[in-house]
Structure formats: structure tokens, C-alpha cells
Design an enzyme around this catalytic site. Sequence first.
Site, PDB file in Angstrom:
ATOM      1  N   GLY A 106       0.834  -1.192   0.000  1.00 45.01           N
ATOM      2  CA  GLY A 106       0.000   0.000   0.000  1.00 45.01           C
ATOM      3  C   GLY A 106       0.871   1.244   0.000  1.00 45.01           C
ATOM      4  O   GLY A 106       2.032   1.212   0.401  1.00 45.01           O
ATOM      5  N   CYS A 107       0.297   2.345  -0.448  1.00 44.72           N
ATOM      6  CA  CYS A 107       1.101   3.558  -0.588  1.00 44.72           C
ATOM      7  C   CYS A 107       1.535   4.110   0.766  1.00 44.72           C
ATOM      8  O   CYS A 107       2.699   4.472   0.951  1.00 44.72           O
ATOM      9  CB  CYS A 107       0.354   4.609  -1.397  1.00 44.72           C
ATOM     10  SG  CYS A 107      -1.321   4.941  -0.828  1.00 44.72           S
ATOM     11  N   TYR A 108       0.613   4.179   1.715  1.00 42.89           N
ATOM     12  CA  TYR A 108       1.006   4.668   3.046  1.00 42.89           C
ATOM     13  C   TYR A 108       2.046   3.746   3.695  1.00 42.89           C
ATOM     14  O   TYR A 108       3.042   4.224   4.250  1.00 42.89           O
ATOM     15  CB  TYR A 108      -0.213   4.791   3.959  1.00 42.89           C
ATOM     16  CG  TYR A 108      -1.144   5.941   3.651  1.00 42.89           C
ATOM     17  CD1 TYR A 108      -0.697   7.257   3.673  1.00 42.89           C
ATOM     18  CD2 TYR A 108      -2.484   5.709   3.377  1.00 42.89           C
ATOM     19  CE1 TYR A 108      -1.565   8.308   3.422  1.00 42.89           C
ATOM     20  CE2 TYR A 108      -3.362   6.761   3.130  1.00 42.89           C
ATOM     21  CZ  TYR A 108      -2.899   8.059   3.152  1.00 42.89           C
ATOM     22  OH  TYR A 108      -3.764   9.098   2.909  1.00 42.89           O
TER      23      TYR A 108
END
Lengths: 341, 341, 341, 341
Positions: free
Chosen positions: A146-148
Amino acid sequence: MAVAGASGYAGGEILRLLLTHPAYVTGDLRLGSLTAGGNAGSTLGEHHPHLLPLADRVLSATTARELAGHDIVFLGLPHGNSAAIAEQLSEETVVIDCGADFRLTDSAAWDRYYGGEYAGHWPYGLPELPGGRERLIGATRIAVPGCYPTGASIAMAPAVAAGIVEPRVTVVSISGTSGAGRAPKANLLGSEVMGSVRAYGIAGAHRHTPEIRQNLSAAAGTDVVVSFTPVLAPMPRGILTTCSAPTSVTAAEAREVYRKAYDAEPFVHLLPEGQLPQTGSVIGSNAVTLQVDVDTDAGLLVVVAAIDNLTKGTAGAAVQSMNLAVGFTETDGLSTVGVAP
Amino acid sequence: MAVAGASGYAGGEILRLLLTHPAYVTGDLRLGSLTAGGNAGSTLGEHHPHLLPLADRVLSATTARELAGHDIVFLGLPHGNSAAIAEQLSEETVVIDCGADFRLTDSAAWDRYYGGEYAGHWPYGLPELPGGRERLIGATRIAVPGCYPTGASIAMAPAVAAGIVEPRVTVVSISGTSGAGRAPKANLLGSEVMGSVRAYGIAGAHRHTPEIRQNLSAAAGTDVVVSFTPVLAPMPRGILTTCSAPTSVTAAEAREVYRKAYDAEPFVHLLPEGQLPQTGSVIGSNAVTLQVDVDTDAGLLVVVAAIDNLTKGTAGAAVQSMNLAVGFTETDGLSTVGVAP
Amino acid sequence: MAVAGASGYAGGEILRLLLTHPAYVTGDLRLGSLTAGGNAGSTLGEHHPHLLPLADRVLSATTARELAGHDIVFLGLPHGNSAAIAEQLSEETVVIDCGADFRLTDSAAWDRYYGGEYAGHWPYGLPELPGGRERLIGATRIAVPGCYPTGASIAMAPAVAAGIVEPRVTVVSISGTSGAGRAPKANLLGSEVMGSVRAYGIAGAHRHTPEIRQNLSAAAGTDVVVSFTPVLAPMPRGILTTCSAPTSVTAAEAREVYRKAYDAEPFVHLLPEGQLPQTGSVIGSNAVTLQVDVDTDAGLLVVVAAIDNLTKGTAGAAVQSMNLAVGFTETDGLSTVGVAP
Amino acid sequence: MAVAGASGYAGGEILRLLLTHPAYVTGDLRLGSLTAGGNAGSTLGEHHPHLLPLADRVLSATTARELAGHDIVFLGLPHGNSAAIAEQLSEETVVIDCGADFRLTDSAAWDRYYGGEYAGHWPYGLPELPGGRERLIGATRIAVPGCYPTGASIAMAPAVAAGIVEPRVTVVSISGTSGAGRAPKANLLGSEVMGSVRAYGIAGAHRHTPEIRQNLSAAAGTDVVVSFTPVLAPMPRGILTTCSAPTSVTAAEAREVYRKAYDAEPFVHLLPEGQLPQTGSVIGSNAVTLQVDVDTDAGLLVVVAAIDNLTKGTAGAAVQSMNLAVGFTETDGLSTVGVAP
């Protein structure tokens, strides 16, 4: 090579990167099917007018049949749709999933944050984690982070792995809007997001919380408690991650830990002292820029990291993972040069 | 009434609010001198074209002589310039300083963060703090709080005052650019700030750190350790403050503490459960919107607050303080209605 | 190769493009001096943190002596500074000036719009104009077009050259802020430009007016009257040019004229009918996207063009011109793929 | 008083203005039903968190029955829905329609641009047009102008009415995104609109074209040909309108025409020479700021106007029209002060 979900943001960014990939330029890597859900039948140019060389490509419907027969398949599908497709693809096909379906190793975390049947987990596409690169070499199934979690894990893994902080990490991440995807929602309209920042999914409610915890706990070799607050900012791309954790080391000692951890990493750059990361300098780039300091009054290590959520945070990680999986040079098709201002 | 620094952002916002103030509308409050530094001699319309009714007013030079003779004087000057002016003004004149000169009660903190001669401290213009309102009634010298301390103090004062958290607070505040003022700097150019977020002054380096600590420690009755990280976001106005501190209470208990603290406050609104603050809903308004939750996994109270840095964060607080000082209704000239989208 | 003015936006974009230029990658093209004015002595990374591979390069002072000895010199200097430098460089050095000094062929226009001594004119770096490419092959002095003239000239040259419009052209161009450069000015602060559009230099006052007229008149073989209105929009990059001129042809006929004019051009793309240009799809790209239509009620040809002002509008044109001048492939180091969203 | 479509942008802005209306403050004007379509049953605070004083109001369903019994009804409905509601309301009810249904006097134009049954036309809510104010006094049915026609008509009506230009007008209008409404669409997502400008509805295709032509032709007393190009810019609010038309008068003569036309208008401000309109200075305000000049080379009058599309362009015009219709002071609830920066 095929891209499922080609009309979305992850799909578009994968295609943007592939157009500059040496293997694509030489013709060794060829673009087969581009597929979509509701957008099947339209041209890529209607959805991604910035990809001029592919503007006339027609999107076909996302089915296992359409994707079968490609040696590499990128999946940029809504969460929960990847497993059914992937199980119908040959085990030799390199399947790289940009969704969340195969990221979590803990089925209880899956149940709590996503629900639906737990599909298992695949090798995790973050080479910069301890042991992360080895897992990807030769892999045929890859879960793109995921990006976070990408920003938070790269920011804090060295500290928790080296044991220079207590295993309690506070993360506040400020993201551009493309991380929320391209499905039209009223609260993501330009009129709503411009000129405003807002928090959401606070107090542990965001789905990326267990993924950050999983990564940092693995790096630490012990459970790391994570408090995660995501914030939406008025910009299309980029995530700035600010982290803190209790420490008793000095700033110089902390910097040394990070220098050792990332000196050989092609995409992670510890900035000179005094220079702080900004998302605007990594747009379109696969770079992570980092700064590390210690707040001696508060007794906290403070780490700030900037990434482009669509590049290093999604599609860049997918391409980097592909490179490792199939034996290309890891940096092929990826750049540390951003587009600014 | 006079406004020094009328061509800057604080000065402009004070004037915007005064134009709707009942006492101005009735003529009881009259606008005398508007002064500026380098912009003296030009019209207000050249600097604040949004203040059409005052467009033809000519700015005079900022001197004590020019300001003397007004019953109320607002100072919107660069830090360090207020003391010299203020000491030449009558003790009966209500002097309201939007700068930092008279905010800190601790001269050592002043030395460390600002330097130069410590000028002392004035009654602090944040009525929502415990005992804050009483200090302002009848005051003739008022120090308007910094924009970041306003958000952080309102967000965390009830929790530290009630003792429901340990006195260690982590604050990450995301601000629009007007907080940095109107003096031209390359790193504040539109080209630099649009499409980008960046941290600055991390690890305790920002000048607002001791002011937050001072406020929360006073509310707690004990020293509160504060970690503060400011972030610049691509928008002109607004600050979103995210705070956390270790707690063992439930979310319901925490909400009850905040409900009691702010139920009677005209400008502080605890949002319904599940609704999160966004800066876009308080633009031009003096409101503070709050949300309170507990991250039970991390054992942290999480509080998020949104303000307009120029209104409640500066000029609104100045007007609210003036109202208390001279006996107008506290809410005069101030609104809880924002301009959105 | 040297870049003068390397800390500015034009200089930074030239460097960004050169980093991907095949001749740079192979080492045939080497980066010599990077120079600056007031920023001399600092590192490139302080000004262009997005150019990570060059972050440690130190800027030297811009002098003819420092630039001498390079085979190619890019000048990204304030207007009026190029001539003095250029005349001290060898005639064999390829000098590519991104400023206005050598663009105008009419000394009277120079006097009226710029003033100071008229320095003459150099081959004009817009290959897409009729005869434009030939002028650049083997050239050793090149004047890079202004950003607005690039969009307007590409948009209208085919129509005036084909005689399908009367020679009266109305141009309204909406630009991002980087076109105004990096020198700090109060009216270019982020706080001022975000959330606002404004016109400036209307009614023929903008310096790019005579340059547009020069280009279109040359293409038409007769004097073309140009009305030009520039507008500043809240975005860092991009120019959208909207043009109209009286016509009696049909939309289909007009499109055919443009198709013929640009079919062989690598960077100019006539979009499919119904699809309109947007600056967001050409960010970082050297492409020009065009749409052509006829308003039959008003009897006007309407042409809309999108460019990136820093790429095709400045640095991309500089690199494209260099390629033609020294015999590289024209498209080397340049892309038709933008970074979006 | 009732507002139908209260969860949309027009409805929200009407409510924002009414909250400061003297008659609302005194209680003479009372807020009855707030209605919505799909959002019926939810609170206003979920949709307009900036309207804190009304946050708890529950939206009812938009039906004639719900709206009946109010003395004043504002309609902020999708085009085509107003007629069915309006015909069920008493003739004595003041019905103010923010939609397009009753704007056009020419049924052929309606058929071409909107289609469906032509409902007729109502008194047009633009008091600043010649004879415009008289039509509204005592009216019980009012068609609020479109946002683009407001800017273009105020910009050019004096010139065409005075006969100082030929009746051929070119209009390019740059708008914020709220003009496109709040219904979620992929091309209006923040990710799509930030950092980009784009044209749409060019060459006479936009529905506001016949409305501009209608207004200017009525002012001129002869048919005025209008070329209209709308452009979408990355900001929530505001329209900058740039107009030109052939002229042979001087700039001074043109300014005199505008001075006479608008000297007595409370909301139209001709700026001092050399100062140009910007949308950022009229946000939240009902003001129109204008600049007038002549391009002597091109023989064109150039007029630039800035409005807030939601205020003067929609809700402000609705309130101004209501004030005239029911006998309040025309400026009640409306301001010429914007919120900036």
C-alpha cells in the site's frame, strides 16, 4: 505483458513507466492486453490522454481468459477481485497485484480491516525492507505494498530494526488525492478537495494500519505498536510521512543508522542535514527522500519521508518488483528524477 | 481604531472582520490610521483588492506618532517590532499585538527561539483556555496567540487539564501558506508550493513549540512535553492539527471531557461522531471544529482540529480579544460560517 | 555542455531533460559547468531537489570565462543578459538562449516592448513553423521561443499559412506560474496565486505579443493582427492557448489543413474529434495537443492547444533545437508522455 | 422561506448568504423546509459542514407539497426539474429558480441547447442589465442567470448598448469547478482538475452561449454574435471573463462608458487604471470587478471581469433578486468584501 485495470490510476502509471523501460524500448517486453471493467471498449486515450503513444489502444474486458497467455500480468483492480483472477493464471505467469488482497500475513487483521475470505499472502514488493529484495527474486506472485505503508515502513524500519527506538511509532501521513482512486465520489470532487486538508480513518481505522504494523514488527523482530493518521491534501500525487518514536540516541547516531541501512539502496536518499523532504521533488520519480532528526526535549526520533504515491507507492514498486522477479536490472524503467516545479 | 501592518495578511484579515463588526456598522467604532512599512503611500486596494469598501484608503507609515491617539491599535508587524511601538502608546490604549513579542512567559524560551531582548508577556488572547477569558476582560495589552498554538492548545487543553492523558503530546499541524506571511521568498512562490507538501522546523525547531508547551502546561498544572511537526500544504488558508497522547480512557469518556470543556464556547464545535474536521469548512470563519477518538490498539487519545489560521488563528482571535477587552459582545464581527467549497 | 542559470526553472528543466538524453546516458554528452547568479556557490540540490543525481553539483558564477570551452551552452538568464555573454563565446560553440534577447526580427518591436540596445536575432527554435526545421540544422546560435508564442504559433500557423482565416487572430492563453520565473515577488506567492485566476498585460501590453505576430505573419506571408490576453492560473506548469479567427471553411476542412500540417511532426498531436486539450496531460512532456473546430454561428475557427510551458515552451524546445543543431535525433531526450494525474 | 436542493452548491451558498441577511437575523425571514433529492433524510451538516449554525437541520424530500406554504422558495435543482414544481406553487409565492429552465426567451434556442419541453421564461435576475432592475421589483417568478452569462453580460452590455463596438463579441471565461455542480463525475475529481486547465464546449457548444447572446442582443437592440469558450481551472470558485470586440474608440472613451453604466451599481466596480481583476479578490462576495482597455494595434475593446460563480454568479444573484422582488434593501445579505488570500 498485460495490465488489468488499465484505465485506473495504478494502471496508467504502470504504463507510463513501461514506456521508458529498456526492455520495452528494445521490444523484448511487449504490451499485450490492456483491460478494464466498465471502461472496456473505449480507447486508452480517453482515460489517459497523457499516454499519447498508446492513445489508440482499445481496452478489453478484465477476464482471466483475456489475461492468460501473458508472461507478466499487472493487476490494478478494486480490492477483493485479484484472487479469483490470479488462481486461473498459470503458476509460471508473474502476477503482480497492486491491490490489498495478498498483503497481510495475518488473517485476523484481514478479517478486521477488509473482511470477506482471506486469500493468503504473497511475497511483498518492498525490496528496501530487511530481507525484502531476496523474497522477490524469481517470485511469480507479488503483492505490491500500500502507498502509506511504503512511506511509513521505509521511514521507520531502520530505527526499529536497529533497536534505537521503543516499539511505539506515531505516523501522520499527508497524501494527494490519487491514492483514493478514480471512481467518482462526491467527497473527492475537485471542488471539495482544493483549498482544504482533512483527516480520515483516524484512531486505527484506516486499512493500512495493520500493514504498517506488520512491516515494522517484522523489521523489529518484535511487535511494534503503530498509531496511524492519514490526511488528504489538495494535490494529485505524493505522500509526506512524518513519524516519531521514543529514543535516547543522538541525531548523529540516528543518521548513521539510516546511512548504513540505505547507502546501497538506489531509490532511498537521506537528504543532507537541514534539508527536508517535500513531495513536489519526487513527482513521477521512484525515489524516497528522507530526513532524520532527534527532538531532544521530547525524547523522540523524528523521521520524515516523501514519496510519489503512484510511483514508489504503487506502480514504481510494481515495476521494481517485476525487474527483480524476472531478472531485469532493478532500476530499469524507474528514475530518481522528479518533475518539478 | 488603527491597524499597523495593514498591507499584510494579518492586517487585511482584521480589516475584513471589522467591516462586518456591529460597532463599525453603527459608526461607534471608526477606522483611523492604516499603516505599513515599505507599502506606506500606496492605497489599500493595491494590496487587498478584496476589501473594496476601503480600496481608496492610503497607507501611512508605521510610527508611534501615527498610531497614538487611537483608542484601539492592532499591530500586525514583523516579530521584534511591537515593543518599541507599544511603549510609546498610552497605557489606556488597547494594544493588540498579532506578533510573537509578548506571548512567552519564559524568557529562556524567548532567548532560545527568538533571541533579542525579552520584552515580557501580555495577557494571552485565547479565551477558550482555562481562565483565558477572564484575563482579557478590560485588558489594555493583549498578545494574540500564534496560529499553530491556537489549534494545538484548543485540541489538547481539555485532555491535559482533565488528566485523561499522560503529559506527552505529539502534534503534527498542516498549514496553508498565508501563515508564512506576505514577504516574498522563493520557497513560498506558487510554483514551489502548489502540488507539494513539505515539513519544516521539525524536532522542536519551530518557534511555536514553546508556546504550545506553555499553554498545555498551564492547563495541566504540570509540565507537558510537546513534540511539534509543522507541514506546509498547497492552500492559502487553514490549519489541520492532529494530536495524540497516551490515554487509558474510552472514546466516550474522552468525548465527554471535551463536551464539558467546550459546550458553552461559541466558536469551538465538537463534531458528531464519525465526522472529521476539514480546513475547507472553516475558511473565513472563527470556528474551531474538533473530533476526538481513542486508538485502543495504540492506547492513544487522538484529537483533530481545524481552524482558519488567519481568522481564529490570528485576526479573529484579535477581534475576539478586543471584544472582551472593551466590552463588546464576544462574538461581534465574527462568524461560525465558513466560505465553502 | 554548460547551463547558465542552472538554479532557475528553465535551467532546471534543461537538466531534467538532459539526464534522460541518450547522448548523456552514453557519455557522449557531458555536463560541464552549471552556473548561477546570486546562487553561485550553493549546490544544485538546494534549488532543484528533484534532480537527485546532480544534487551535489556546485554552481559556479555565470561568466563568459566559465562558459567558454564548452561545445554547447544553454543560457537561462534574465532578459538582456545574453548578448554580452554570447559575444565572448566562440562562433563554433552552439549557444542556445532561452531568453528573449534574440527572438525579434524587428528592432522597433524590441524598442517598444523591451527597450535597451537591440541585439539582433538568431535562428528561431520552433521547428514546427513553416521552414522552421531547416533554419536550425547546423545552427550555432539559437533563440528559444517564448512560452506563449510557442502555443499560439503552433495553434494558428497552419490556418494563416493555408489562408483559411482572415489575418485577425484573438489569443487568450492561460498559464501556470512557473512561466513567471523563480525570482521572489509578492504577487507570485502561493497565497496569492492559489484559488485565483487573473489577467495581466492585456490589450497588447504583454511582451510576447510582437513575437506571436512575427511568427504568424511569417507563416501567412502577410501581416497578421494579433490580440493577446495572458491569464495566470493556479498551477505550476502548463499553458492552454485558445485562439479564434474569422473563417468560412467547415470544421472538417480546417481539421484537414491541420492534419496535413502536423501529420509528420513528432510532438504535435491533433486530438480525435470531441476530445479537448488539457494542460494536465502534457506535464513534463514535449507534446502539443491540439483541437480544431469551427463556430458556424460566429463564423470563427477555434483552435485550442496545450503545452507544458517549461518543456515544449522552453527547455524542451531548447533540447529539440540542440538536437537539430548538432545532429542528434530530433526527439532525443524528449518524450510525448506526460506525468498525470 | 424554503430552499430546494439544499445539499448542492447553489443551495449551500444561498443558505450561507441568508444567515447574514438582516431579515433573517431579526427573525422576519425564517428558514422553513430544506429539501434534497437523494440526500433527503440526512442532516445539512453532512453536506455543508461550513454552515455550523444549521448543521443539525434535517433535509426533507423535494416535493411541491413540502415547498408549498412558504412565501419564498429557492430552487437549486438539476435543469428540467423546476417547471413541474413551480406550477404547483401558489402564484403569490416568490419562486427563484437557479436552474436554466426559465432563462431563454427563444424556444428554438432552448430546443437546440437543452431539449425537452420549453417551459417559457421568467423575469431575469440580473438587475445590472439595462432595464434589469425594474423587471424584478415585485416579481413572483425569477430566473437566476447562468454563471458565465453573468460575467459576460456585465462585461459587455455597456459597450454594445452604447454602440462603441461592432456586434461581434469574443468571450473566453475561466471558471472554478463548483460551476459544474456536486454530482460525482470522474472528470471532476480533484486528481483530474488540480494542476490542469482545460477547455470544453468550444465553438458554440456550451449551453450558456445563447443566454449570453440573448442578453447582449437585448442590450444592443440588435443581434450580437457571440463566440464563447469556457475553460475549467483548478480552483473551487470564481470566473474570470475576458472579452473583446472591434472598436474605434479610445480607452478613455470606453472607460467613460463603463463609468456611466456602473457608477450607481452597488456591486459592479470598475477598477483603477492598470489594476486587473482577479477571481481571488471576489470569493464569497457579490462584487463584479472590471477592467476596460483598448488594444489599438488590434482595434479591439478588451474587457475583463471577475465574479464568484456561486455568489454573484448564482446564489448572490438569487438573494439580490429576492431583495428586489419582496422589497428588502437590494444589498441585504450581500457583501462586496471577499475572503482573501
